[in-house]
Motif scaffolding. Structure first.
Motif, short mmCIF file in Angstrom:
data_model
loop_
_atom_site.label_atom_id
_atom_site.label_comp_id
_atom_site.label_asym_id
_atom_site.label_seq_id
_atom_site.Cartn_x
_atom_site.Cartn_y
_atom_site.Cartn_z
N GLU A 5 0.83 -1.19 0.00
CA GLU A 5 0.00 0.00 0.00
C GLU A 5 0.87 1.25 0.00
OE1 GLU A 5 -3.57 2.07 2.66
OE2 GLU A 5 -2.64 0.20 3.32
N ILE A 6 1.95 1.23 0.78
CA ILE A 6 2.87 2.37 0.81
C ILE A 6 3.51 2.58 -0.55
CG2 ILE A 6 5.12 3.11 1.71
CD1 ILE A 6 4.25 1.99 4.44
N ALA A 7 3.98 1.50 -1.17
CA ALA A 7 4.63 1.62 -2.48
C ALA A 7 3.66 2.12 -3.54
CB ALA A 7 5.21 0.27 -2.89
N ASP A 8 2.43 1.60 -3.54
CA ASP A 8 1.44 2.03 -4.53
C ASP A 8 1.09 3.50 -4.35
OD1 ASP A 8 1.38 -0.52 -5.57
OD2 ASP A 8 -0.48 -1.12 -4.57
N LYS A 9 0.96 3.92 -3.09
CA LYS A 9 0.60 5.31 -2.84
C LYS A 9 1.74 6.24 -3.24
CE LYS A 9 -2.08 8.09 0.29
NZ LYS A 9 -2.86 8.13 1.55
N ALA A 10 2.97 5.85 -2.93
CA ALA A 10 4.13 6.67 -3.32
C ALA A 10 4.18 6.85 -4.83
CB ALA A 10 5.41 6.04 -2.80
N ARG A 11 3.91 5.78 -5.56
CA ARG A 11 3.95 5.87 -7.03
C ARG A 11 2.88 6.84 -7.52
NH1 ARG A 11 3.63 0.93 -7.80
NH2 ARG A 11 5.89 0.63 -7.71
N ALA A 12 1.70 6.77 -6.94
CA ALA A 12 0.62 7.66 -7.35
C ALA A 12 0.91 9.12 -7.01
CB ALA A 12 -0.69 7.21 -6.70
N LEU A 13 1.69 9.34 -5.97
CA LEU A 13 2.02 10.70 -5.53
C LEU A 13 3.12 11.36 -6.34
CD1 LEU A 13 2.00 10.12 -1.65
CD2 LEU A 13 0.39 11.57 -2.91
N MET A 14 3.86 10.59 -7.12
CA MET A 14 5.07 11.12 -7.75
C MET A 14 4.84 12.32 -8.68
SD MET A 14 7.87 10.07 -6.60
CE MET A 14 8.97 10.66 -7.89
N PRO A 15 3.77 12.37 -9.48
CA PRO A 15 3.59 13.58 -10.31
C PRO A 15 3.56 14.86 -9.48
CG PRO A 15 2.15 11.83 -11.10
CD PRO A 15 2.75 11.33 -9.81
N GLU A 431 11.32 8.43 -5.43
CA GLU A 431 10.19 7.54 -5.14
C GLU A 431 10.58 6.45 -4.14
OE1 GLU A 431 7.28 4.32 -7.42
OE2 GLU A 431 8.21 5.94 -8.59
N LYS A 432 11.71 5.82 -4.36
CA LYS A 432 12.14 4.76 -3.44
C LYS A 432 12.47 5.32 -2.06
CE LYS A 432 13.79 1.41 -6.87
NZ LYS A 432 13.32 2.12 -8.09
N MET A 433 12.98 6.54 -2.01
CA MET A 433 13.28 7.14 -0.72
C MET A 433 11.99 7.45 0.05
SD MET A 433 15.47 7.84 1.49
CE MET A 433 16.66 7.08 0.37
N ILE A 434 10.97 7.89 -0.65
CA ILE A 434 9.66 8.10 -0.01
C ILE A 434 9.15 6.78 0.57
CG2 ILE A 434 7.24 8.65 -0.44
CD1 ILE A 434 8.26 10.70 -2.53
N VAL A 435 9.25 5.71 -0.21
CA VAL A 435 8.81 4.40 0.27
C VAL A 435 9.62 3.98 1.49
CG1 VAL A 435 8.62 1.95 -0.31
CG2 VAL A 435 7.98 3.68 -2.00
N ALA A 436 10.93 4.14 1.42
CA ALA A 436 11.80 3.72 2.53
C ALA A 436 11.47 4.51 3.80
CB ALA A 436 13.27 3.91 2.14
N GLN A 437 11.28 5.82 3.67
CA GLN A 437 11.00 6.62 4.86
C GLN A 437 9.64 6.28 5.46
OE1 GLN A 437 13.83 10.51 4.41
NE2 GLN A 437 11.68 10.84 4.03
N ALA A 438 8.65 6.06 4.59
CA ALA A 438 7.34 5.67 5.10
C ALA A 438 7.38 4.31 5.77
CB ALA A 438 6.32 5.69 3.96
#
Length: 453
Positions: A5-15, A431-438
């Protein structure tokens, strides 16, 4: 939240994250003396509003005696949850035309390699937007208490150390997350565990009472610039290793860069040899380096046929993790005072003694970060060093002596070219850093919850 869920949300947030990065890159937020204040004030206000919008509703520009203010905020998590401080900085380096930019440094530019180019795109706007994305993953309600500190003068004479010393209670926490680093290469996760320190001095060499005609006196009368040149040459051996007695050295046993990595990221000219012997990791993170970063004497445009009576150089020496800056500066000063040729008079003025830093890697926060980074990248996380210095970390360590440190970020060493022309960032690293921090925040909260139950 679960990892998928975290990874999917991070991807959607990237724009939206990239839109924020582009907006901030376009602001020439240079805090150096002599640059206009309006861009820095605009950057502070814009950054402040962005972080208020993602949940730090109490974010403020803090009052400081001088310079541009840091931004501080806090979101209180569930009772008993861990306290995490997120750090980044909103000022950037200058970008003079003579650096050789191939695109406007203040216009965020997407190029065919997929990277985004512009001053600050990596250092440290990528860190700012990584924090923004992390808070958006949780809709502004992270699972543990999160404090925010954004520095406004990291690239110049920092005022944050004095602010921390004056307000240590604001920085009480379990873990500092310093998002101002990067992997050695894109897609290869690494935590930074060691930073070199920095000591500096100004050496003045004198040989004559006044300038002399170089034709009449040249030969037996010693020229101060030539004496200084010979003195500087004694700082290295013939292979480029530092030859200062008493300067500390160590061994690096983490991830390494190849010679090709170093040559390409540093743009070493074809045919020019690298200096020093041994592994690149040792040379960058476990041995000292010394450079003359400024010279004072007659400039070419106004030069004439005279012998120079006095010449000065500013010397910077990066010192290894685990060493003490005053002792390393003592070694440098002693060398300069004892190696001048021809009995030249030497005077050394000490100007800087910034400590190195070593992260403790045996605590639960570091373990959680390593696992979160590995999960975000889908491969094991290694350890890397950093040749740069962040004296603030020692100050934070003093303010919160029981806290752990995590140093990471989207600024990949091999290609980001921070402080140089054509600085850039790879969006996939953000994107990966957002996932890692979350993931890190979620794991810390889950661990605290299971421990209390």
């Amino acid at each position: 939240m679960q990892a998928k869920e975290i990874a999917d949300k991070a991807r959607a947030l990237m724009p939206g994250v990239i839109e924020d990065l582009e907006k901030l890159v376009a602001i020439p937020s240079i805090a150096f003396p002599g640059y206009p204040s309006e861009p820095m004030e605009q950057m502070g206000a814009t950054t402040l509003q962005m972080f208020r919008d993602v949940g730090f509703t109490n974010a403020e520009l803090m009052e400081v005696p001088s310079g541009y203010p840091p931004i501080y905020a806090e979101i209180e998590g569930p009772a008993g949850s861990p306290v995490v401080v997120l750090y980044a900085h909103y000022d950037v380096q200058p970008a003079p035309p003579e650096q050789g930019w191939t695109s406007d440094p203040w216009t965020p530019t997407h190029k065919d390699d997929g990277r985004i180019y512009g001053r600050g795109a990596a250092d440290d706007i990528s860190g700012l937007v990584s924090h923004l994305g992390t808070l958006r993953v949780f809709d502004g309600k992270p699972p543990c208490t999160v404090k925010l500190i954004l520095e406004g003068m990291e690239e110049t004479e920092s005022n944050l150390e004095a602010f921390v010393e004056a307000h240590p209670e604001l920085f009480a926490c379990d873990l500092f997350v310093i998002c101002d680093m990067g992997n050695l290469r894109v897609g290869e996760p690494a935590l930074t565990t060691a930073l070199r320190g920095d000591v500096a001095c100004v050496v003045t060499v004198r040989t004559l009472e006044h300038p002399l005609h170089s034709g009449v006196f040249g030969g037996p009368a010693p020229d101060a610039m030539m004496a200084l040149a010979r003195l500087l040459s004694t700082l290295h051996d013939d292979e480029g290793n530092v030859s200062i007695a008493g300067a500390s050295t160590s061994v690096w046993d983490g991830a390494d860069l190849t010679e090709d990595d170093l040559r390409s990221s540093a743009d070493v000219l074809d045919g020019v040899q690298l200096t020093g012997t041994g592994r690149i990791g040792d040379l960058l993170w476990a041995r000292p380096s010394v450079n003359a970063i400024g010279i004072d004497m007659t400039n070419i445009a106004t030069s004439s046929n005279v012998l120079i009576p006095e010449a000065r150089a500013k010397i910077s020496m990066r010192i290894v993790p685990g060493s003490e800056p005053e002792a390393e500066l003592d070694a440098l000063v002693t060398h300069l005072e004892t190696h001048a040729p021809w009995g030249a008079k030497v005077e050394v003025q000490r100007t800087k003694a910034a400590p190195p830093f070593l992260c403790k890697t045996d605590g639960p926060g570091y373990a959680a970060a390593r696992d979160a980074l590995a999960e975000a990248y889908g491969r094991p996380a290694g350890e890397a060093g950093c040749g740069g210095s962040i004296p603030l970390l020692r100050t934070l360590e003093t303010a919160a002596p029981g806290a752990e440190f995590v140093l990471w970020g989207p600024e990949d060493v091999a290609a980001a070219r921070i402080h140089a022309s054509d600085e850039s960032v790879d969006p996939s690293e953000i994107e990966k850093m957002i996932v890692a921090q979350a993931l890190l925040l979620q794991r810390l909260a889950d661990s605290a919850g299971s421990g209390s139950g």
